[in-house]
Scaffold this active site. Structure first.
Site, short mmCIF file in Angstrom:
data_model
loop_
_atom_site.label_atom_id
_atom_site.label_comp_id
_atom_site.label_asym_id
_atom_site.label_seq_id
_atom_site.Cartn_x
_atom_site.Cartn_y
_atom_site.Cartn_z
N HIS A 1 6.18 1.19 -8.52
CA HIS A 1 5.65 0.00 -7.69
C HIS A 1 7.01 -0.77 -6.84
O HIS A 1 6.72 -1.66 -6.30
CB HIS A 1 5.09 -1.06 -8.63
CG HIS A 1 3.96 -0.54 -9.20
ND1 HIS A 1 2.63 -0.26 -8.46
CD2 HIS A 1 3.62 -0.27 -10.67
CE1 HIS A 1 1.86 0.01 -9.52
NE2 HIS A 1 2.47 0.09 -10.56
N ASP B 1 4.38 3.24 2.05
CA ASP B 1 3.88 2.54 0.76
C ASP B 1 4.26 0.99 0.52
O ASP B 1 5.39 0.81 0.42
CB ASP B 1 4.35 3.36 -0.64
CG ASP B 1 3.73 2.97 -1.84
OD1 ASP B 1 2.52 3.64 -2.23
OD2 ASP B 1 4.29 2.03 -2.41
N ASP C 1 8.50 4.74 -4.32
CA ASP C 1 7.14 5.38 -4.44
C ASP C 1 7.18 6.29 -3.17
O ASP C 1 6.88 7.49 -3.09
CB ASP C 1 5.90 4.34 -4.20
CG ASP C 1 5.85 3.71 -5.56
OD1 ASP C 1 6.27 4.01 -6.68
OD2 ASP C 1 4.96 2.67 -5.44
N GLU D 1 4.21 -2.63 -0.68
CA GLU D 1 4.10 -3.66 -1.69
C GLU D 1 3.75 -5.08 -1.13
O GLU D 1 3.91 -5.47 -0.03
CB GLU D 1 5.35 -3.77 -2.56
CG GLU D 1 6.06 -2.56 -3.24
CD GLU D 1 4.82 -1.70 -4.19
OE1 GLU D 1 4.20 -2.45 -5.03
OE2 GLU D 1 4.98 -0.57 -3.88
N ASP E 1 -3.54 1.26 1.69
CA ASP E 1 -2.33 0.57 2.51
C ASP E 1 -2.89 0.54 3.92
O ASP E 1 -2.73 -0.50 4.41
CB ASP E 1 -1.12 1.67 2.66
CG ASP E 1 -0.65 1.92 1.02
OD1 ASP E 1 0.35 1.30 0.82
OD2 ASP E 1 -1.15 2.62 0.52
#
Length: 259
Positions: free
Chosen positions: A229, A72, A234, A74, A171
């Site tokens: 987030h 995941d 996550d 960011e 992603d």
């Protein structure tokens, strides 16, 4: 000697199942779609020295993959959105496909180069402050370290089946290939197939999780882990949702289409 050995193995399996029935009582034949039941069953088996492998055998159906690689990202962001976005957190959890337990973690922060200063919106959303990305490796360096980690974990062995799992297609369909194209970097083949957890959840539960992880946790009566987030948090939520769906008998399959 083969037949006696097979007979002995069969007797031992029968003995284990007999013991399991005594430990679990009438609950042994309760529906395993209930995660609380499976958790209680696993704890009871462990308490009676059955060990993790027996508990796992009682809890999970066989999956198609040896390992699930939960990822995941960011990325840099603002309102209105900045372009190009750049990955600033790169976490991966290696999930054992037989036990659905986390076996290893890769986690690095990444130095953005096009927009090196994080916006207040980005920090508020992700919890990532400027000091966490300043002086960190570039995306190219992080991708090299991912490859080294994959090799060290035995994930590049052609006999080992693994697949990435993400919460959505962004992603690996948009973010990574888009940034790699911008920087002129190749995308490793193992990033080109994945499981979209939202699709898997909708197949299993019959409804689409509009609010992503929050809806999936709510639908499965799970507590949210950590900060929304946060890439690594996550990933932990994704892994927990996968484990719960596996308890209910769901078999995970690739959802992405070939590039």
């Amino acid at each position: 000697m083969l037949a006696p050995l097979q007979t002995g193995a069969a007797r031992f399996s029968s003995y284990l199942l007999s013991r399991a029935r005594k430990v679990l009582g009438s609950h042994l034949f309760s529906p395993c779609g209930v995660p609380e039941f499976c958790s209680i069953s696993t704890r009871k088996l462990a308490a009676h020295n059955f060990g993790a492998s027996m508990a796992a055998m009682m809890s999970f159906p066989p999956q198609r993959y040896h390992y699930f690689l939960v990822l995941d990202f960011e990325a840099t962001c603002d309102k209105p959105q900045i372009h190009p976005q750049e990955i600033i957190e790169f976490p991966i959890l290696k999930l054992n496909g037989r036990t659905m337990e986390i076996e290893s973690t890769f986690h690095m922060y990444v130095q953005p180069v096009v927009h090196p200063q994080l916006t207040p919106f980005c920090t508020e959303l992700t919890g990532i402050i400027q000091a966490m990305v300043d002086g960190q490796p570039s995306l190219q360096q992080v991708l090299e370290r991912v490859d080294e980690w994959m090799a060290k974990e035995g994930l590049l062995d052609p006999n080992v089946k693994s697949i990435f799992v993400t919460c959505g297609d962004w992603d690996l369909k948009v973010m990574l290939p888009g940034q790699c194209q911008y920087l002129g970097l190749p995308v490793a083949d193992y990033f080109k197939q994945w499981i979209n957890l939202k699709k898997a959840y909708s197949f299993a539960m019959g409804c689409w999780p509009k609010n992503g992880l929050l809806d999936m946790n709510k639908g499965l009566s799970l507590q949210h882990i950590g900060r929304p987030h946060s890439g690594i948090d996550d990933c932990k939520n994704i892994a927990n949702i996968m484990k719960t769906l596996a308890y209910r008998g769901f078999i995970f399959k690739q959802t992405s289409k070939p590039f």
